[in-house]
Design a protein around this motif. Structure first.
Motif, mmCIF file in Angstrom:
data_model
loop_
_atom_site.group_PDB
_atom_site.id
_atom_site.type_symbol
_atom_site.label_atom_id
_atom_site.label_comp_id
_atom_site.label_asym_id
_atom_site.label_seq_id
_atom_site.Cartn_x
_atom_site.Cartn_y
_atom_site.Cartn_z
ATOM 1 N N ASN A 191 0.855 -1.172 0.000
ATOM 2 C CA ASN A 191 0.000 0.000 0.000
ATOM 3 C C ASN A 191 0.895 1.228 0.000
ATOM 4 O O ASN A 191 1.929 1.257 0.684
ATOM 5 C CB ASN A 191 -0.878 -0.030 1.270
ATOM 6 C CG ASN A 191 -1.704 1.219 1.464
ATOM 7 O OD1 ASN A 191 -1.754 2.106 0.618
ATOM 8 N ND2 ASN A 191 -2.360 1.317 2.604
ATOM 9 N N GLY B 252 2.785 -6.321 7.305
ATOM 10 C CA GLY B 252 2.403 -5.490 8.437
ATOM 11 C C GLY B 252 1.091 -4.780 8.278
ATOM 12 O O GLY B 252 0.401 -4.931 7.258
ATOM 13 N N SER B 253 0.746 -4.012 9.322
ATOM 14 C CA SER B 253 -0.458 -3.207 9.290
ATOM 15 C C SER B 253 -0.160 -1.744 9.570
ATOM 16 O O SER B 253 -1.054 -0.907 9.493
ATOM 17 C CB SER B 253 -1.465 -3.725 10.314
ATOM 18 O OG SER B 253 -0.921 -3.671 11.616
ATOM 19 N N ARG B 254 1.090 -1.421 9.898
ATOM 20 C CA ARG B 254 1.412 -0.057 10.269
ATOM 21 C C ARG B 254 1.948 0.704 9.065
ATOM 22 O O ARG B 254 2.820 0.224 8.340
ATOM 23 C CB ARG B 254 2.446 -0.040 11.395
ATOM 24 C CG ARG B 254 3.760 -0.694 11.047
ATOM 25 C CD ARG B 254 4.646 -0.830 12.293
ATOM 26 N NE ARG B 254 5.115 0.446 12.800
ATOM 27 C CZ ARG B 254 6.191 1.070 12.368
ATOM 28 N NH1 ARG B 254 6.900 0.571 11.392
ATOM 29 N NH2 ARG B 254 6.570 2.224 12.902
ATOM 30 N N LEU B 255 1.424 1.924 8.865
ATOM 31 C CA LEU B 255 1.933 2.811 7.839
ATOM 32 C C LEU B 255 3.239 3.432 8.325
ATOM 33 O O LEU B 255 3.327 3.871 9.473
ATOM 34 C CB LEU B 255 0.942 3.935 7.550
ATOM 35 C CG LEU B 255 -0.213 3.668 6.594
ATOM 36 C CD1 LEU B 255 -1.049 4.925 6.443
ATOM 37 C CD2 LEU B 255 0.261 3.187 5.241
ATOM 38 N N LEU C 72 2.924 0.758 3.368
ATOM 39 C CA LEU C 72 2.563 -0.385 4.211
ATOM 40 C C LEU C 72 3.267 -1.612 3.654
ATOM 41 O O LEU C 72 3.111 -1.936 2.470
ATOM 42 C CB LEU C 72 1.054 -0.598 4.191
ATOM 43 C CG LEU C 72 0.507 -1.784 4.974
ATOM 44 C CD1 LEU C 72 0.592 -1.496 6.463
ATOM 45 C CD2 LEU C 72 -0.945 -2.057 4.586
#
Lengths: 115, 109
Positions: free
Chosen positions: B31, B94-97, B90
């Motif tokens: 992302n 992971g899920s953290r920007l 992203l």
């Protein structure tokens, strides 16, 4: 996309006090996050708010200083505890609808100043 | 962790000029988002663009994932375009920007 309401929008607080920031979303979301933006800096992730369980904190952030709650899929709070001038920042919540490869959307932020 | 570098750090334009902002990242991403932070601190989503090209009015963005960079184009700039532009990525696992340091854009009348 989801509408995110963050309160308060700004506050001025005395050192040693605590402030709780609320983030309300108008629809159920899979993920909620809390970020800090210090003056003139970029955004740094504080923690992932997990529904019904303890938040997942990033390195350098601890639960005693930044307790987080997320009682359901539309609401979360961040408390900034025992504040000092170094905590003066913008605090932002963000949400993801659907899978974690979907875009994150941010609330308008809380501008916090500590005297 | 993944590194995100934005350039230039500062940019001053006259109204009506065009500009290109760049975002380089050090690893594969799932992302990529571009944001505009206005002078009031609000963070506005501009593009969700993990690959390819998108356009929205005077703004467009291109991400070349295989070469690990993204470009944001602003045409016919206006004073309301002023603010800080952030790129955030992203990782697949992971899920953290992870945010870049931003480009501070000033458009003068």
């Amino acid at each position: 996309s989801a509408v995110i309401s963050q309160k308060p929008s700004r506050d001025i607080c005395q050192r040693g006090t605590s402030l709780t920031i609320q983030c309300q979303v108008d629809s159920q979301v899979t993920m909620m996050f809390w970020y800090r933006q210090q003056p003139g800096q970029s955004l740094t992730l504080i923690a992932t708010a997990n529904q019904g369980s303890e938040a997942t904190y990033e390195s350098g952030f601890v639960i005693d200083k930044f307790p987080i709650s997320r009682p359901n899929l539309t609401f979360s709070t961040l408390t900034v505890s025992n504040m000092s001038p170094e905590d003066s920042s913008i605090y932002l919540c963000s949400v993801v609808e659907g899978g974690n490869d979907q875009p994150q959307h941010f609330g308008d932020g809380t501008r916090l100043s500590i005297l | 962790g993944i590194q995100v570098e934005q350039s230039p750090p500062d940019l001053i334009l006259q109204e009506g000029a065009n500009s290109t902002l760049r975002c380089n990242f050090s690893d594969s991403v799932n992302n990529l988002q571009w944001f505009h932070q206005n002078p009031w601190g609000q963070l506005i989503n501009l593009f969700y663009i993990p690959s390819g090209t998108k356009q929205n009015g005077r703004l467009s963005a291109t991400t070349v994932a295989t070469e690990r960079y993204s470009l944001l184009y602003i045409s016919s700039s206006q004073t309301t375009d002023s603010g800080v532009y952030f790129c955030a990525v992203l990782r697949p696992s992971g899920s953290r920007l992870t945010f870049g340091e931003g480009t501070q854009l000033t458009v003068n009348p």
